[in-house]
Motif scaffolding. Sequence first.
Motif: not given
Length: 139
Positions: A48-58, A88-106
């Motif tokens: 539903a999100i992909v269709q609504e936003r016409q997502v091209q990549v995860l 979903l038939q979408l390409p994937l890209e991975f990102v290093d997420e170290r400390l993102t939750s900590y940053e979000a909490e701060e």
Amino acid sequence: MNRISALGLDVGKRRIGVAGCDGLGLIATGLETIERRSFAEDVARFQAIVQERQVQVLVVGLPYNKEGNIGFQAKHIQKYARRLGDALQLPLEFVDERLTSYEAEEMMKAQNLSPRYNKGLVDRKAAAIILQQWLDCRR
């Protein structure tokens, strides 16, 4: 400039933080937090999100360990993300997420919000940070 529609995902055992970007690929914003149930229900919500936003990549955050290697948790996330990308038939890209939750909490603490009682908001903000890192690297 080409239009881009990407989803940033902060995949956890219980929840998935979801972020989207503006059409120019400049600003990432937290969209929602999906409470994980079954894989089929996750896929249905994402469709539903992909269709609504016409997502091209995860864009999926991977929790690398301190040495920069992929550990047990990251392997689980990769497996889940690949299944989701295939479904979903979408390409994937991975990102290093170290400390993102900590940053979000701060960030939340700076806004006088309690991360302890707003886990879903932490997940959305972490997803936005993941997606923003990816967007910034593309420029």
